[in-house]
Design an enzyme around this catalytic site. Sequence first.
Site, PDB file in Angstrom:
ATOM      1  N   CYS A   2       5.128   2.764  -1.208  1.00 19.48           N
ATOM      2  CA  CYS A   2       6.564   2.693  -1.406  1.00 19.48           C
ATOM      3  C   CYS A   2       6.929   2.090  -2.721  1.00 19.48           C
ATOM      4  CB  CYS A   2       7.620   2.443  -0.445  1.00 19.48           C
ATOM      5  SG  CYS A   2       7.374   3.386   1.301  1.00 19.48           S
ATOM      6  N   ARG A  27       2.274   4.507  -6.069  1.00 19.41           N
ATOM      7  CA  ARG A  27       2.784   3.553  -4.465  1.00 19.41           C
ATOM      8  C   ARG A  27       2.816   4.560  -3.552  1.00 19.41           C
ATOM      9  NH1 ARG A  27       3.554  -1.778  -6.123  1.00 19.41           N
ATOM     10  NH2 ARG A  27       4.476  -2.068  -4.137  1.00 19.41           N
ATOM     11  N   TRP A  77       5.625   5.995   0.930  1.00 21.03           N
ATOM     12  CA  TRP A  77       4.433   6.366   1.615  1.00 21.03           C
ATOM     13  C   TRP A  77       4.893   6.024   3.084  1.00 21.03           C
ATOM     14  CZ3 TRP A  77       1.253   3.650   4.817  1.00 21.03           C
ATOM     15  CH2 TRP A  77      -0.132   4.092   4.998  1.00 21.03           C
ATOM     16  N   ASN A 103      11.232  -1.148   0.835  1.00 21.64           N
ATOM     17  CA  ASN A 103       9.716  -1.096   0.669  1.00 21.64           C
ATOM     18  C   ASN A 103       9.042  -2.147   1.735  1.00 21.64           C
ATOM     19  OD1 ASN A 103       6.760  -1.035   0.255  1.00 21.64           O
ATOM     20  ND2 ASN A 103       6.967  -2.348  -1.723  1.00 21.64           N
ATOM     21  N   GLY A 104       8.375  -1.816   2.678  1.00 21.40           N
ATOM     22  CA  GLY A 104       7.875  -2.685   3.899  1.00 21.40           C
ATOM     23  C   GLY A 104       8.015  -2.215   5.160  1.00 21.40           C
ATOM     24  N   GLU A 486     -19.534   2.475  -1.651  1.00 25.63           N
ATOM     25  CA  GLU A 486     -18.204   2.613  -2.823  1.00 25.63           C
ATOM     26  C   GLU A 486     -18.539   4.181  -3.231  1.00 25.63           C
ATOM     27  OE1 GLU A 486     -15.751   1.393  -3.434  1.00 25.63           O
ATOM     28  OE2 GLU A 486     -15.370   2.270  -5.472  1.00 25.63           O
ATOM     29  N   LYS A 490     -15.372   6.942  -2.780  1.00 25.19           N
ATOM     30  CA  LYS A 490     -14.593   7.477  -3.887  1.00 25.19           C
ATOM     31  C   LYS A 490     -14.743   9.070  -3.721  1.00 25.19           C
ATOM     32  CE  LYS A 490     -13.345   5.197  -5.523  1.00 25.19           C
ATOM     33  NZ  LYS A 490     -12.979   3.618  -5.383  1.00 25.19           N
ATOM     34  N   GLU A 493     -12.318   9.730  -0.820  1.00 28.34           N
ATOM     35  CA  GLU A 493     -10.786   9.794  -1.256  1.00 28.34           C
ATOM     36  C   GLU A 493     -10.255  10.710  -1.806  1.00 28.34           C
ATOM     37  OE1 GLU A 493      -9.203   5.341  -2.012  1.00 28.34           O
ATOM     38  OE2 GLU A 493     -10.996   5.791  -3.113  1.00 28.34           O
ATOM     39  N   HIS A 509     -32.650   5.545  13.171  1.00 25.12           N
ATOM     40  CA  HIS A 509     -32.180   5.032  14.313  1.00 25.12           C
ATOM     41  C   HIS A 509     -30.958   5.600  14.810  1.00 25.12           C
ATOM     42  CE1 HIS A 509     -34.738   1.579  14.111  1.00 25.12           C
ATOM     43  NE2 HIS A 509     -34.399   1.435  12.771  1.00 25.12           N
ATOM     44  N   LYS A 608      -1.604   3.681  -3.706  1.00 28.74           N
ATOM     45  CA  LYS A 608      -2.549   2.300  -4.519  1.00 28.74           C
ATOM     46  C   LYS A 608      -2.404   0.768  -4.088  1.00 28.74           C
ATOM     47  CE  LYS A 608      -4.983   1.362  -8.175  1.00 28.74           C
ATOM     48  NZ  LYS A 608      -6.518   1.770  -8.230  1.00 28.74           N
TER      49      LYS A 608
END
Length: 613
Positions: A2, A27, A77, A103-104, A486, A490, A493, A509, A608
Amino acid sequence: MCGIVGYIGNNAVDEILLSGLKSLEYRGYDSAGIALNDNQGIDVFRAKGKLQNLTEVIKAKHISNRQVSQGIGHIRWATHGEASIENAHPHLSNDGKLVLVHNGIIENYKELKDELIKQGYHFFSQTDTETIVHLIDREYKRVSSLEQAVIRAISMLKGAFALCIMHHDEADKIIAVRKNAPLIIGVGKNENFIASDIPALIGKTQAIIHLEDNELAIVKKDSVVVKSFDGKILNKPVETVNIAQDAISKQGYKHFMIKEINEQPQIVRKMISTHMSSPQQSIRFENIDIEELIENIDKIEIIACGTSLHAAQVAQYMIEDLCNINVTVEAASEYICKKHLTNNKTLSIGISQSGETADTITAIKQAKEKGAKILILTNRPDSSIVRYAKYVLPLNAGIEVSVAATKSYTAQLTALCLLSLAMAEKQKNTNPEQLLPIKQELLMLPTKIEEVIYSSTTIKKCAEKYNGYKNFFYLARGINIATAQEGALKLKEISYINANSYAAGELKHGPIALLDNNMPILALLPQHSKTFEKMLSNCEEARARHAHLIAMTNSEINKKELFDDTINVPEISEFLSPLLFSVPLQLFAYYFADSLNLDIDQPRNLAKSVTVE
Ligand code: M6R
């Protein structure tokens, strides 16, 4: 997670709010909305989805000829309640006079909501935020002062909140409130701004007041008064920030992600030259005395999330290898659920690009409470996490807009590599001559990253060849397990591909059961690694199960029958290979997603900065 903005002044309020929100879109992009306050009342405009949808809603309403002088805006968000118009901010009081953006997360919203419903308030959304509006409205009706009503209401809230609040009967001000969520005030001439982050103010003002937790600001056209939650006036400094407009523009690139990948050689070059004047000289960090940092330390713990966590995992190998200190790595969200043996002999290193990740902040706070020394690596030295740090190592990678982290990761790895070398230099039993080859090779790294970027056509072709697959394995060993993680993150995402990474030795295994000719494997094969031969054997085992194999390597492996494709990487030692191999992996994910025409910079469901736990 947000983004909020506010504006009070004589310029076009809607345009200023929309341009601010545009810069904060990283955001969240589940919905967007603005509220405008003028002598006709408060008008709220909201739309589901991206900001563009809101822009169209506003265009259709022809509001530009109204005499509006204040407004607030939000991009969401979703946390409480799905992405919908009803749940989009701003939220209005039942009498339509009070409006706010948030926001929160309000942790005790359920109890407050039940109480307010009993008192006759009607709720129109599933959000926790709407509770704040009705709570302030209730207090306003008791005290007839917006400032006092806000102070009374926020004392009843538990959780995290950055708020912008307007009231029709007090249209000379916007109240901005901060607790555990970032908020800044932009100071202008006869106009003032409020925003979650600096990009929203670029091109509008360079004069900024950082609100701290438990502070509120009464923002008028020609004044800003900051107070603590108990009403005491605070004398806050106005700082100057100097961020060029092009820091947040694509500069001709198709996406921010590819622009940011291309910036990496320069960022790494600058970081190395800042801290290492020559391989023969000791590595230095401004404001960090390395001797003091490691004095009386018997353990290092590194705490981070997502991509930053992968950087931490690489650092664990580097520090243990060079410094013989025990290093543990913990996902911040897990750190806070466990008993830890952290104490005043622990160095806790927090890594966060944004410096606003709630999980990392909470974990670092806990480590500090247990007496640990705190070092923070962040790309935002003005962020919330820094206030818990004794030492700060800025990443200086520039604003990263793409939700998928790239340049900040490479900057983190470079900083951590320099840090591990600097710590090793201060160890009594280290011979500086042993470190010299690494330092010499480090100087060549930016050019090698450039070589990878120049050869991106091969990587692009390879990514396009495999873009029909829905699953992917990434395999590596040792220091590059995190690199594989990583790379897989990527791809996950931005392409929504089920990409998973494994320590190659673990394949047999269990995960090997998943292999067939529908499972391509990207294997990381740095030639000079202790496990190169073992990696090749693991690839043979996968091949025997008909998996398609891509080798990412700096070796001349002539194994046409084993690998379907090869992505060549310049010559590099195993120690530094994570810093180089991550770049072709970023490019592979980028071109994969681009060939599927996906929304690379704003992938679905993500934001983000993750400012909720
Ligand atoms: O700002 P931080 O480094 O604390 O963020 C941590 C993660 O949220 C972040 O790395 C996330 O995983 C990125 N989307 C990765 O591309």
